[in-house]
Design a protein around this motif. Structure first.
Motif, mmCIF file in Angstrom:
data_model
loop_
_atom_site.group_PDB
_atom_site.id
_atom_site.type_symbol
_atom_site.label_atom_id
_atom_site.label_comp_id
_atom_site.label_asym_id
_atom_site.label_seq_id
_atom_site.Cartn_x
_atom_site.Cartn_y
_atom_site.Cartn_z
ATOM 1 N N LEU A 128 16.129 -7.599 -5.302
ATOM 2 C CA LEU A 128 17.369 -6.817 -5.286
ATOM 3 C C LEU A 128 17.965 -6.793 -3.876
ATOM 4 O O LEU A 128 17.238 -6.727 -2.883
ATOM 5 N N PRO A 129 19.287 -6.815 -3.767
ATOM 6 C CA PRO A 129 19.928 -6.671 -2.460
ATOM 7 C C PRO A 129 19.669 -5.265 -1.906
ATOM 8 O O PRO A 129 19.608 -4.298 -2.666
ATOM 9 N N VAL A 130 19.527 -5.177 -0.586
ATOM 10 C CA VAL A 130 19.326 -3.892 0.090
ATOM 11 C C VAL A 130 20.570 -3.626 0.933
ATOM 12 O O VAL A 130 20.943 -4.434 1.788
ATOM 13 N N ILE A 131 21.216 -2.476 0.679
ATOM 14 C CA ILE A 131 22.470 -2.118 1.324
ATOM 15 C C ILE A 131 22.229 -0.960 2.295
ATOM 16 O O ILE A 131 21.656 0.066 1.920
ATOM 17 N N MET A 132 22.693 -1.134 3.538
ATOM 18 C CA MET A 132 22.563 -0.102 4.556
ATOM 19 C C MET A 132 23.580 1.011 4.298
ATOM 20 O O MET A 132 24.540 0.813 3.547
ATOM 21 N N PRO A 133 23.406 2.189 4.921
ATOM 22 C CA PRO A 133 24.371 3.285 4.716
ATOM 23 C C PRO A 133 25.806 2.901 5.076
ATOM 24 O O PRO A 133 26.750 3.441 4.504
#
Length: 84
Positions: free
Chosen positions: A12-17
């Motif tokens: 899964l892609p990991v998205i920063m704040p």
């Protein structure tokens, strides 16, 4: 968060704040005492965020939510040097 299988979050892609892509979930670290996830390893972060593009261990408590992507609630200032 609902119980998830490790295989369900791998890739899964990991998205920063900030909304920026950090990378993809490569693996997880499981505490065998309580069988809980303690960290996720994020692969292929951008070079301007992590020197050398090495995998980053992200503590589980930095994760805000998981769905089609993993959204982080916090991430340290970047760039992260290869050797601290």
């Amino acid at each position: 968060m609902a119980d998830l299988q490790e295989s369900e979050i791998r890739g899964l892609p990991v998205i920063m704040p900030s909304g920026r892509l950090l990378g993809t979930v490569h693996d997880t670290v499981i505490d065998t005492d309580g069988w809980t996830c303690t960290h996720i390893f994020v692969a292929d972060p951008p070079a301007d965020l992590v020197e050398g593009r090495i995998h980053v261990a992200v503590p589980w408590n930095w994760v805000r939510s998981i769905g089609d992507v993993v959204i982080l609630r916090w991430f340290p200032p970047t760039p992260i040097p290869r050797k601290l």
